[in-house]
Write a protein that holds these residues in place. Structure first.
Motif, mmCIF file in Angstrom:
data_model
loop_
_atom_site.group_PDB
_atom_site.id
_atom_site.type_symbol
_atom_site.label_atom_id
_atom_site.label_comp_id
_atom_site.label_asym_id
_atom_site.label_seq_id
_atom_site.Cartn_x
_atom_site.Cartn_y
_atom_site.Cartn_z
ATOM 1 N N UNK A 85 -39.921 19.273 52.851
ATOM 2 C CA UNK A 85 -41.148 19.328 52.055
ATOM 3 C C UNK A 85 -41.388 18.002 51.339
ATOM 4 N N UNK A 86 -42.654 17.582 51.315
ATOM 5 C CA UNK A 86 -42.986 16.351 50.593
ATOM 6 C C UNK A 86 -43.102 16.622 49.091
ATOM 7 N N UNK A 87 -43.542 17.822 48.729
ATOM 8 C CA UNK A 87 -43.585 18.242 47.321
ATOM 9 C C UNK A 87 -42.883 19.589 47.236
ATOM 10 N N UNK A 88 -42.152 19.799 46.169
ATOM 11 C CA UNK A 88 -41.425 21.063 46.023
ATOM 12 C C UNK A 88 -40.141 21.105 46.827
ATOM 13 N N UNK A 89 -39.510 19.953 47.006
ATOM 14 C CA UNK A 89 -38.250 19.913 47.748
ATOM 15 C C UNK A 89 -37.129 20.599 46.977
ATOM 16 N N UNK A 90 -37.280 20.697 45.673
ATOM 17 C CA UNK A 90 -36.318 21.399 44.816
ATOM 18 C C UNK A 90 -37.105 22.406 43.987
ATOM 19 N N UNK A 91 -36.833 23.685 44.207
ATOM 20 C CA UNK A 91 -37.580 24.748 43.532
ATOM 21 C C UNK A 91 -36.610 25.683 42.818
ATOM 22 N N UNK A 92 -37.061 26.213 41.699
ATOM 23 C CA UNK A 92 -36.280 27.220 40.978
ATOM 24 C C UNK A 92 -37.133 28.481 40.884
ATOM 25 N N UNK A 93 -36.549 29.592 41.286
ATOM 26 C CA UNK A 93 -37.209 30.890 41.281
ATOM 27 C C UNK A 93 -36.413 31.841 40.397
ATOM 28 N N UNK A 94 -37.092 32.652 39.620
ATOM 29 C CA UNK A 94 -36.444 33.629 38.727
ATOM 30 C C UNK A 94 -36.864 35.017 39.185
ATOM 31 N N UNK A 95 -35.883 35.885 39.297
ATOM 32 C CA UNK A 95 -36.137 37.250 39.752
ATOM 33 C C UNK A 95 -36.745 38.065 38.621
ATOM 34 N N UNK A 96 -37.834 38.791 38.936
ATOM 35 C CA UNK A 96 -38.451 39.682 37.950
ATOM 36 C C UNK A 96 -37.615 40.940 37.853
ATOM 37 N N UNK A 97 -37.545 41.459 36.673
ATOM 38 C CA UNK A 97 -36.778 42.704 36.452
ATOM 39 C C UNK A 97 -37.651 43.896 36.723
#
Length: 154
Positions: free
Chosen positions: A142-154
């Motif tokens: 990916x050119x943008x968003x090569x490192x992403x953090x996702x949080x799980x919804x409860x």
């Protein structure tokens, strides 16, 4: 007399070596068990809704993906996104999940673009946190968003 003392010292060294070997093997076994019990995540642990945290890809702001099993395979479909021109709700953004290590998964990640012909899949890597509530995605293609953090919804 010297011969008897030599034999005693030899036996003492053998006993010490045996104790050391047992201790080392016990530590290795316990470490392996700890890793398997506490660190290992299954693909099923990824099921749920994940919310992308802000990063360098503004088109992905507000994106929510639901991972679930469909036809025997886990897929991640977009359930919410601020800018649907980049990728509409219902798009299969993630697919082909495979476990790679204790808490690492490999999958196909669709690139976000307003131009539909640029929405191609790249290999992505997901690393889950110990508690299973954070997914760090590395998308080297990916050119943008090569490192992403996702949080799980409860």
């Amino acid at each position: 007399m010297d011969n008897i003392q030599g034999q005693i010292q030899k036996r003492e060294r053998a006993i010490k070596l045996k104790h050391l070997l047992i201790s080392v093997l016990s530590i290795v076994l316990l470490s392996f068990l700890f890793a398997r019990i506490f660190l290992s995540k299954s693909i099923g642990d990824l099921e749920g809704i994940w919310v992308r945290q802000p990063d360098d890809n503004a088109m992905a702001n507000g994106m929510m993906i639901e991972i679930k099993k469909e036809n025997g395979m886990y897929v991640g479909k977009i359930v919410a996104i601020d800018d649907e021109s980049a990728m509409p709700v219902g798009t299969s953004k993630w697919s082909g999940f495979q476990k790679d290590a204790l808490n690492v998964f490999v999958f196909y990640d669709m690139a976000i673009s307003k131009n539909t012909s640029e929405r191609t899949y790249f290999v992505g890597y997901g690393l889950t946190s110990l508690d299973g509530n954070t997914l760090t995605v590395y998308a080297p293609g990916a050119s943008a968003g090569a490192h992403q953090v996702w949080v799980k919804q409860k």
